[in-house]
Design a protein around this motif. Structure first.
Motif, mmCIF file in Angstrom:
data_model
loop_
_atom_site.group_PDB
_atom_site.id
_atom_site.type_symbol
_atom_site.label_atom_id
_atom_site.label_comp_id
_atom_site.label_asym_id
_atom_site.label_seq_id
_atom_site.Cartn_x
_atom_site.Cartn_y
_atom_site.Cartn_z
ATOM 1 N N ARG A 81 -21.643 -17.378 -23.851
ATOM 2 C CA ARG A 81 -20.556 -17.291 -22.871
ATOM 3 C C ARG A 81 -19.530 -18.409 -23.067
ATOM 4 N N GLY A 82 -19.587 -19.102 -24.197
ATOM 5 C CA GLY A 82 -18.594 -20.130 -24.498
ATOM 6 C C GLY A 82 -18.773 -21.408 -23.728
ATOM 7 N N ASP A 83 -20.011 -21.683 -23.306
ATOM 8 C CA ASP A 83 -20.280 -22.836 -22.449
ATOM 9 C C ASP A 83 -20.011 -24.179 -23.111
ATOM 10 N N GLY A 84 -20.059 -24.227 -24.447
ATOM 11 C CA GLY A 84 -19.992 -25.506 -25.144
ATOM 12 C C GLY A 84 -18.614 -25.915 -25.600
ATOM 13 N N GLY A 85 -17.590 -25.148 -25.241
ATOM 14 C CA GLY A 85 -16.255 -25.453 -25.718
ATOM 15 C C GLY A 85 -15.509 -26.434 -24.835
ATOM 16 N N GLN A 86 -14.204 -26.522 -25.090
ATOM 17 C CA GLN A 86 -13.335 -27.358 -24.265
ATOM 18 C C GLN A 86 -12.527 -26.466 -23.321
ATOM 19 N N ASN A 87 -11.949 -27.065 -22.318
ATOM 20 C CA ASN A 87 -11.274 -26.319 -21.261
ATOM 21 C C ASN A 87 -9.828 -26.789 -21.152
ATOM 22 N N LEU A 88 -8.892 -25.885 -21.401
ATOM 23 C CA LEU A 88 -7.469 -26.249 -21.357
ATOM 24 C C LEU A 88 -6.826 -26.037 -19.989
ATOM 25 N N ILE A 89 -7.560 -25.490 -19.025
ATOM 26 C CA ILE A 89 -6.934 -25.208 -17.729
ATOM 27 C C ILE A 89 -7.555 -25.993 -16.579
ATOM 28 N N GLY A 90 -8.603 -26.751 -16.845
ATOM 29 C CA GLY A 90 -9.240 -27.496 -15.767
ATOM 30 C C GLY A 90 -10.292 -28.433 -16.322
ATOM 31 N N SER A 91 -11.068 -29.014 -15.431
ATOM 32 C CA SER A 91 -12.060 -30.005 -15.841
ATOM 33 C C SER A 91 -13.469 -29.431 -15.948
ATOM 34 N N GLN A 92 -13.642 -28.145 -15.658
ATOM 35 C CA GLN A 92 -14.977 -27.552 -15.720
ATOM 36 C C GLN A 92 -15.487 -27.536 -17.162
ATOM 37 N N LEU A 93 -16.733 -27.944 -17.343
ATOM 38 C CA LEU A 93 -17.384 -27.915 -18.648
ATOM 39 C C LEU A 93 -18.745 -27.257 -18.508
ATOM 40 N N ARG A 94 -19.413 -27.085 -19.671
ATOM 41 C CA ARG A 94 -20.753 -26.512 -19.735
ATOM 42 C C ARG A 94 -20.854 -25.186 -18.971
ATOM 43 N N GLU A 95 -21.856 -25.029 -18.111
ATOM 44 C CA GLU A 95 -22.098 -23.713 -17.522
ATOM 45 C C GLU A 95 -20.935 -23.227 -16.658
ATOM 46 N N LEU A 96 -20.172 -24.156 -16.063
ATOM 47 C CA LEU A 96 -19.017 -23.734 -15.273
ATOM 48 C C LEU A 96 -17.917 -23.195 -16.178
ATOM 49 N N LEU A 97 -17.747 -23.795 -17.340
ATOM 50 C CA LEU A 97 -16.798 -23.256 -18.311
ATOM 51 C C LEU A 97 -17.275 -21.891 -18.791
ATOM 52 N N GLY A 98 -18.590 -21.733 -18.964
ATOM 53 C CA GLY A 98 -19.130 -20.431 -19.347
ATOM 54 C C GLY A 98 -18.826 -19.348 -18.329
ATOM 55 N N VAL A 99 -18.825 -19.722 -17.062
ATOM 56 C CA VAL A 99 -18.474 -18.760 -16.007
ATOM 57 C C VAL A 99 -17.015 -18.339 -16.144
ATOM 58 N N ILE A 100 -16.143 -19.305 -16.408
ATOM 59 C CA ILE A 100 -14.719 -18.989 -16.583
ATOM 60 C C ILE A 100 -14.522 -18.067 -17.783
ATOM 61 N N ARG A 101 -15.128 -18.406 -18.900
ATOM 62 C CA ARG A 101 -14.914 -17.618 -20.114
ATOM 63 C C ARG A 101 -15.552 -16.236 -20.013
ATOM 64 N N THR A 102 -16.635 -16.135 -19.254
ATOM 65 C CA THR A 102 -17.206 -14.813 -18.976
ATOM 66 C C THR A 102 -16.167 -13.933 -18.302
#
Length: 843
Positions: free
Chosen positions: A78-99
């Protein structure tokens, strides 16, 4: 057996129904006609890759919209390990966004979305490491499950299974597992536990979707022999919708906003290339479905349905779509008697929504509130309107999960709105709304999903639904609608969210990492939020016995649902250095509540609720700092400023327009956030001011940037070239190249211990070419690689210092890695300590 498969595919289809945007889709005549055409194509393709953004949206769009095939994308992570260009969420929260971004992309290009349980643990340089961390057998099981469930005729891999070590390890691993799964899916002795829910399945053939990228350049690809490749001309134009296939694909890809993958559509000829890998080879390469019956003839008893659907399409009236309803209803009835429940269920679900669209049948269930708790009774407003002349009757409504049927027998006359109010009793055992893959603790490589039937479902599983049972042409058809909440925004108009099931009370320790220096106590703020009316209880902050917490508990009394209160505990650390996990627990009627409610709300995706343990990390550490004043220029988004405040610094967030010599005069250090030189265009015109700031005796710290798309080539006052060098093994040995340098000695003595416990990776995008004025401080490397010396570079400039670091401080600081705080303090304090004689420093 038959009922078993009906249940399976109801579950299967449900996962797509929940992926529909909250706001109801209202198809026009052209879109309805396209959906009717797709009813008559019984072929499917599964595209397999590793991450969100790996998918080829041009090919997915073409197969879905031009070929009319059922097209799915299986992203292993779900892309959990990437970087986030729209906010500070990382890891599993970033995975939720990318999902959610992938779900939105599929709505545009017409595909369907799936995932495995694999956790994107970060960049991997080879598939061997990837498969060890992922747990190969579990991810292989998930791919076999997806194949058996989706039943693809054709599988297309994004990556080459023969290219280990030349690309991201996740990429190659996805191809290796896909190739291995091709024949395993049809072997009943492989993962036999799945066969309680699905049957073995053998795809016809498998391809690798190659391109110039795999050849190194467009020139090399143009010159290569392509006689063994199958060409698909994807540059088609759809006159009925006024867009090229590439334009649709660009809109789809532009949903990946957290990755900054906005894409501009193109027009004209375009070719995709497929290399045959497995199965039955093509003879004439005219179609990837060669030798596969994609008509209704492939289904026993399906030929009459195909004939009827062909007639419906040929007689379709764009000015009066409802004229097709009698035959569509007849086709729906015919599908119910088919033995092949796979295609019967898929096409029945599709034809129901086509019937609704043809008639303008609008059905909606709206809750009075956006949040409610298990065991509560919610008030629903139901709306039903038939906007055609076709006679219809609302026979009953069934509310789920209580499975209560309420007779209605209401005639739905043309364009006459019918509204009714209904109470829905929720069971006390109803689960909270949250991403199902985050309910249990995950490992580094794999998410925990207890129920086999849920594996692969893309979205949150929402159980509160209403089924409208409508009689059309003497045929009763059930239409399921997820309960929503809607309101009017004065600027944006009608706004939708789904109904969320929440705990009676949630709590949140506001600082997820708290640093305790010099044995002093600290005030800890905890937020309490009520999920119901009239809530009373006590809040406890749990810590190990050697930490002192006062008071022992704090009573709270929240009258209204949604009310928030912040309370404070005084915490005193133990004498010894160490770490502890603090837990905030709300006790109501002797029941403990330990969840932290996190809301993710961006305009391009559906609002998400994530429930995590209400915890924080407390650290008693040996950290010395000075009193530097820091100006922070935000980049792509990170939480480093919060960490700086925890360290005791006074931090000012600098907007680009505020970067003036006058504004910087009161600062000691300027620090740029991650990828600032990729995302803040204004920095290109501010470099002379920043360099003057350094020249006058101050310090500038620049965190990592991607070498591509820099807003300026001159990110440093002296020559500095960023590369793709990175150290992905967070526990790789760190060697000190300049052990006497102040940055390793003052005010904190840095040792190898400070690099223990790092998360995900040591660092990324290290410079590999730099001016001789730069001093490389650290060296490390992944196993089998040459040393990488660009992790931390320091250069004098004028009276001050410029520091560039690719170390992943943006990950380590929010995770509470002690050594990252100590090293950053030394970087910030460099100017104050550099006058100390290097000869007096003991290595």
């Amino acid at each position: 057996m038959q009922n078993k498969y009906i249940q399976i595919f109801i579950i299967f289809l449900f996962c797509f129904q929940i992926a529909i945007a909250q706001q109801p889709q209202k198809l026009n005549s052209v879109e309805i006609f396209i959906q009717i055409q797709k009813l008559n194509f019984l072929g499917s393709v599964l595209y397999i890759a590793a991450h969100p953004d790996d998918e080829n949206t041009r090919l997915i769009s073409y197969l879905s919209n031009e070929t009319k095939a059922r097209t799915g994308y299986l992203s292993l992570t779900r892309g959990d390990g990437g970087q986030n260009l729209i906010g500070s969420q990382l890891r599993e929260l970033l995975g939720v966004i990318r999902t959610q971004e992938l779900i939105e992309a599929r709505k545009i290009d017409g595909g369907e979305q799936f995932f495995s349980r694999a956790n994107d643990f970060g960049f991997s340089k080879n598939p061997r490491e990837t498969l060890e961390i992922w747990d190969k057998q579990k991810v292989l099981s998930d791919i076999v499950w997806a194949i058996r469930k989706f039943q693809p005729d054709v599988i297309i891999n994004r990556f080459d299974h023969r290219s280990s070590g030349t690309t991201h390890g996740h990429h190659t691993a996805s191809a290796l597992l896909s190739v291995e799964s091709f024949n395993l899916a049809n072997n009943p002795s492989i993962f036999p536990e799945q066969l309680k829910l699905v049957e073995p399945w053998q795809p016809k053939r498998q391809f690798f979707n190659t391109s110039w990228w795999f050849y190194g350049s467009k020139e090399k690809f143009d010159a290569a022999d392509k006689s063994n490749l199958t060409e698909i001309k994807t540059g088609v134009y759809y006159p009925t919708i006024g867009k090229s296939n590439q334009e649709i694909a660009a809109l789809s890809r532009s949903r990946h906003q957290s990755q900054g993958f906005g894409s501009t559509g193109s027009r004209g000829e375009d070719i995709e290339y497929l290399e045959f890998i497995n199965g039955e080879a093509l003879q004439n390469k005219a179609s990837i479905f060669e030798g596969i019956d994609t008509s209704w003839n492939r289904v026993k008893g399906g030929k009459p349905i195909g004939k009827l659907l062909t007639a419906i399409a040929s007689q379709f009236d764009y000015n009066n779509p409802s004229a097709s309803i009698p035959n569509l209803a007849k086709a729906y009835t015919m599908m119910q008697s088919l033995e092949d429940k796979h295609w019967a269920s898929l096409k029945s679900s599709a034809i129901k929504e086509i019937i609704a669209s043809c008639s303008g049948l609008y059905l909606e269930a709206v809750a009075q509130n956006q949040e409610t708790t298990p065991g509560s009774t919610i008030k629903l407003k139901l709306e039903a309107i038939n906007r055609s002349i076709i006679p219809m009757q609302l026979r009953s409504v069934t509310t789920l999960p209580e499975q209560k049927s309420t007779p209605q027998n209401v005639v739905l006359n043309s364009n006459i709105l019918k509204s009714l109010n209904l109470d829905l009793q929720l069971p006390s055992t109803l689960e909270y709304t949250q991403p199902y893959w985050l309910k249990e603790r995950e490992t580094v490589g794999i998410y925990t999903v207890a129920e086999q039937k849920n594996i692969g479902i893309p979205d949150i599983i929402r159980e509160v639904t209403v089924v409208f049972n409508v009689l059309i042409n003497d045929i009763e058809i059930p239409f399921e609608r997820t309960v929503v909440y809607k309101y009017n925004d004065d600027v944006k108009g009608e706004m939708y969210n789904y109904l969320d099931i929440v705990p009676e009370v949630t709590t949140s320790i506001l600082d997820k990492v708290s640093l305790f220096k010099n044995g002093k106590n600290k005030e800890i703020a905890v937020k309490i939020k009520s999920g119901k009316e009239a809530l009373k209880g006590d809040l406890i902050l749990e810590l190990p016995d050697n930490w002192i917490v006062l008071p022992k508990s704090i009573p709270f009394n929240l009258d209204k649902k949604g009310t928030e209160q912040i309370v404070y505990f005084q915490v005193t650390p133990p004498n010894q250095i160490g770490e502890a996990v603090a837990k905030s627990i709300a006790v109501v009627d002797n029941k403990r509540y330990d969840k932290d409610q996190i809301s993710i709300n961006y305009s391009h995706i559906t609002k998400q609720q994530v429930l995590k343990p209400a915890e924080a990390k407390f650290i008693k550490l040996d950290l010395k700092t000075n009193e530097e004043r820091i100006g922070y220029i935000m980049g792509a988004g990170d939480e480093v400023p919060k960490s700086l405040s925890q360290m005791g610094y006074k931090v000012t967030i600098l907007k680009p327009e505020e970067i003036t010599l006058e504004k910087l005069a009161n600062l000691d250090v300027v620090m740029t956030g991650i990828r600032a030189y990729n995302t803040v265009q204004e920095l290109a015109n501010k470099q002379s001011i920043l360099f003057d700031f350094i020249r006058e005796g101050k310090t500038m710290i620049v965190q990592y940037n991607n070498p591509n798309d820099l807003v300026t080539k001159n990110i440093a006052p002296n020559t500095l070239k960023i590369s793709g060098d990175r150290v992905t093994e967070e526990n790789a040995e760190v060697r000190f190249l300049a052990p006497n340098h102040p940055i390793l000695n003052f005010p904190n003595k840095i040792t190898a211990k400070d690099f223990e416990g790092w998360k995900q990776e040591q660092g990324l995008y290290y410079p590999n070419e730099f001016d001789k004025t730069f001093t490389p401080i650290l060296s490390s490397n992944d196993k089998g690689e040459t040393p990488k010396n660009g992790a931390l570079l320091v250069a004098p400039y004028g009276k001050g210092y410029y520091i560039y670091t690719g170390l992943s401080l943006f990950r380590e600081l929010p995770e509470g890695v002690s050594g990252a705080f100590r090293l950053l303090s030394n970087m910030i304090s460099l100017k104050a300590n550099v006058k100390i004689s290097a000869q007096s420093i003991k290595p």
